[in-house]
Motif scaffolding. Structure first.
Motif, PDB file in Angstrom:
ATOM      1  N   LYS A 323     216.724  14.560  40.534  1.00 10.33           N
ATOM      2  CA  LYS A 323     215.532  14.176  41.496  1.00 10.33           C
ATOM      3  C   LYS A 323     214.627  15.051  41.317  1.00 10.33           C
ATOM      4  O   LYS A 323     213.351  14.527  41.328  1.00 10.33           O
ATOM      5  CB  LYS A 323     216.105  14.342  43.005  1.00 10.33           C
ATOM      6  N   GLN A 329     219.273   6.804  37.717  1.00 13.86           N
ATOM      7  CA  GLN A 329     220.572   6.552  37.893  1.00 13.86           C
ATOM      8  C   GLN A 329     221.139   6.419  36.384  1.00 13.86           C
ATOM      9  O   GLN A 329     222.460   6.691  35.897  1.00 13.86           O
ATOM     10  CB  GLN A 329     221.121   5.697  38.839  1.00 13.86           C
ATOM     11  N   TYR A 365     226.805   8.766  42.803  1.00 15.95           N
ATOM     12  CA  TYR A 365     225.347   8.842  42.922  1.00 15.95           C
ATOM     13  C   TYR A 365     225.045   7.860  44.183  1.00 15.95           C
ATOM     14  O   TYR A 365     224.240   8.337  45.076  1.00 15.95           O
ATOM     15  CB  TYR A 365     224.757   7.837  41.670  1.00 15.95           C
ATOM     16  N   ASN A 369     223.274   9.498  47.381  1.00 19.14           N
ATOM     17  CA  ASN A 369     221.986   8.971  48.065  1.00 19.14           C
ATOM     18  C   ASN A 369     222.020   8.938  49.532  1.00 19.14           C
ATOM     19  O   ASN A 369     221.294   9.259  50.247  1.00 19.14           O
ATOM     20  CB  ASN A 369     221.492   7.885  47.180  1.00 19.14           C
ATOM     21  N   LYS A 370     223.166   8.364  49.976  1.00 19.09           N
ATOM     22  CA  LYS A 370     223.564   8.053  51.421  1.00 19.09           C
ATOM     23  C   LYS A 370     223.290   9.242  52.266  1.00 19.09           C
ATOM     24  O   LYS A 370     222.756   9.459  53.244  1.00 19.09           O
ATOM     25  CB  LYS A 370     224.756   7.343  51.627  1.00 19.09           C
ATOM     26  N   ASP A 373     219.785  10.823  52.526  1.00 19.77           N
ATOM     27  CA  ASP A 373     219.126  10.249  53.457  1.00 19.77           C
ATOM     28  C   ASP A 373     219.519  10.644  54.707  1.00 19.77           C
ATOM     29  O   ASP A 373     218.815  10.987  55.509  1.00 19.77           O
ATOM     30  CB  ASP A 373     219.605   8.691  53.577  1.00 19.77           C
TER      31      ASP A 373
END
Ligand code: SER
Length: 598
Positions: A323, A329, A365, A369-370, A373
């Motif tokens: 990131k 990805q 991945y 990401n969840k 968030d």
């Protein structure tokens, strides 16, 4: 500077030179074992070539004799903070040779010296060695010193240190250990101060080889007893030696890692330079380690416990760095393709598990990401709570990191946008405390276990074979072992199966194991080649090469497995078997805990 005007030595060549040298000195080559130790509950990963050999170091007879050599894939998580410097890696390969009660200090040191100076052409005056200075328990190692002097080393190339530097093992809580003599490459740069020596980390000395003289066993109560036999266990870091031989600045510049760094460079568009190099090295190391763990025959999946947790941490740390450099990805696919391609000849399991490796990385991945968030929302909330103040506590930043996996750099960015500073000193303190805890937890996970070879663990080991056999009879021959862990209290057995077992099935399994026990069947050990074992229908991990000799333990009518042992002589010694629990371990894998009652 060594080997001026000589051609580059590749990793392939170095592996061959090493194994050939020792084969010529009557060593038999053994295969690189799984990264996930079989039946050794004292460690999470294979951290050295000696792990799979523990039974033989304790006195079991090895089917290939008393002199062995190999290259072994290893994972070490204890050095994770050093990863990205010039010498440390999470995944590395170890070149090793062993004497199982055969030669000892003088012969071992002489062979190492000959290999380094005559085969690799490292000038003798660029070697430095360390030796155990002795303590209340074990005397000073005079024999090693004499060996080094007789080979021509000067007094000023020999250094004495205590237990911290010159004692190795056991790998877990208990097991074989002993004093060692470590061999260093002296880069020739100036000493950083008067007392600078191989133990100093200024960069003058690079450790390349460790010759351990395993003559003690550490027991559970902390005491030491002499082993039945005197063993030698040596380990040489392949990447470090390649760097030294080819005059590279770091292990990341050798042929096993540099192509990965180059690929990262081309995918990010940023050059590999002082600003990026530590990040790029960490990414290269972590993806390589994750690829090898996921690609191992045992098929570990990222999770929140044990090996699965380590691989999850490696992947998440990589994603955080991805990131930072805006890498998408697809990067995982590109880099794993490269790593698998680079290693497929030596470690064919990577190619066999290619789809698994890549799909697990993709899944991770998405999950991460969840998580990020969610962390983002929490971070924004915490920051809005301190609006008006100019500082966000390190404790909160650490909580975001620890609970939500939210990177501290992200917290800093969000806070800075609002003119708030993060108390990084406090964060660092919390982080260090946590690291210390996880380091202890990760390297030495369980107490006791099969490594202690007590009567009880030996019995539970045989019970594991009977359980495996019974499961195959009841559920079908397609089930296979995914993991085994034995402590003095119970055995734990993981196997591939898609659903919960019914009560009837469990009862049947329990019945079959107890039937084998009540029939007083001898446990027979035979030595044969892997191909013969396969022909005879033996099950087990076929890590070894086709013609390599292995031990096969059989309980007639119930079980036939390739295994290092030890086992009881007769099933009747187990008395009574009880299944304690059946549960899910991970997707497609069930777990049974069971014990025996005297
Ligand atoms: N077991 C020793 C080490 O890990 C030598 O291989 O250093």
């Amino acid at each position: 500077m060594i080997r001026e005007e000589m051609k580059t030595i590749t990793s392939d060549e170095l592996r061959k030179m090493y194994t050939q040298f020792f084969r010529q000195r009557d060593h038999q080559e053994i295969s690189s074992a799984s990264l996930l130790p079989e039946n050794d509950p004292s460690v999470l990963f294979t951290t050295a070539g000696m792990h799979p050999l523990v039974p033989y170091l304790l006195g079991e007879k090895h089917p290939l004799g008393t002199r062995l050599v190999n290259y072994q894939k290893c994972i070490r998580t204890g050095d994770i903070d050093e990863v990205g410097d010039t010498t440390h890696l999470t995944f590395f390969e170890m070149l090793g040779n062993w004497s199982l009660g055969d030669y000892f200090k003088k012969e071992s040191i002489t062979m190492s010296f000959t290999f380094l100076t005559e085969i690799l052409h490292i000038p003798m005056n660029q070697l430095a060695v360390t030796i155990f200075e002795g303590d209340d328990i074990v005397p000073k190692d005079v024999e090693s010193k004499q060996a080094w002097i007789s080979l021509g080393l000067n007094e000023n190339q020999i250094f004495y240190y205590g237990r911290k530097e010159n004692w190795w093992g056991p790998a877990g809580q208990t097991g074989p250990c002993g004093s060692d003599t470590e061999i260093f490459f002296d880069t020739g740069i100036e000493k950083c101060h008067e007392s600078c020596g191989p133990a100093c980390n200024c960069g003058k000395y690079i450790e390349i080889w460790n010759n351990v003289f395993l003559e003690y066993n550490k027991n559970e109560d902390g005491s030491y007893t002499k082993l039945k036999q005197k063993n030698v266990d040596t380990g040489m870091g392949l990447e470090r030696v390649l760097a030294v031989l080819n005059q590279k600045n770091s292990v990341y510049d050798t042929d096993v890692l540099k192509p990965i760094i180059d690929k990262i460079e081309s995918l990010t568009g940023f050059q590999y330079d002082d600003k990026t190099n530590r990040d790029y090295r960490i990414i290269a190391d972590h993806i390589r380690a994750a690829t090898f763990i996921l690609g191992d025959k045992k098929g570990i999946v990222p999770s929140n416990s044990e090996q699965g947790y380590i691989v999850r941490r490696l992947i998440r740390r990589t994603i955080r760095l991805m990131k930072k450099y805006n890498i998408s990805q697809d990067f995982f696919f590109e880099i794993t393709e490269l790593i698998i391609g680079m290693n497929k000849e030596i470690y064919p399991e990577l190619m066999e598990n290619r789809t698994f490796i890549q799909s697990q990385l993709e899944k991770e991945y998405i999950i991460f990401n969840k998580t990020i968030d969610m962390g983002l929302k929490k971070a924004e909330k915490y920051i809005s709570n301190v609006l008006g103040a100019d500082i966000l506590s390190g404790e909160i930043a650490f909580k975001l990191f620890d609970t939500y996996g939210f990177p501290v750099e992200f917290t800093q960015e969000l806070a800075n946008e609002k003119g708030i500073r993060v108390d990084m000193n406090e964060f660092d303190e919390k982080f260090k405390e946590h690291q210390e805890k996880s380091r202890l937890g990760a390297e030495v996970k369980f107490k006791g276990g099969l490594a202690d070879h007590s009567d009880r663990t030996t019995k539970l080991h045989t019970a594991t074979h009977l359980l495996n056999g019974a499961l195959r009879t009841v559920l079908g021959p397609e089930i296979f072992q995914k993991g085994s862990n034995i402590t003095a209290d119970r055995l734990r057995f993981d196997f591939s199966f898609g659903r919960k077992l019914t009560n009837e099935e469990l009862e049947q399994v329990n019945f079959l194991v107890n039937k084998a026990i009540s029939e007083n069947i001898p446990v027979v050990c035979e030595e044969m080649s892997v191909s013969k074992a396969k022909e005879q229908g033996a099950i087990g991990v076929f890590d070894s090469k086709y013609q390599e000799k292995v031990k096969v333990y059989s309980v007639k009518g119930f079980s036939k497995e390739i295994c290092g042992g030890p086992h009881v002589n007769n099933t009747s010694e187990l008395k009574h078997f009880i299944i304690l629990k059946e549960e899910s371990s991970s997707a497609g894998v069930r777990r049974i805990k069971a014990t025996i009652k005297d």
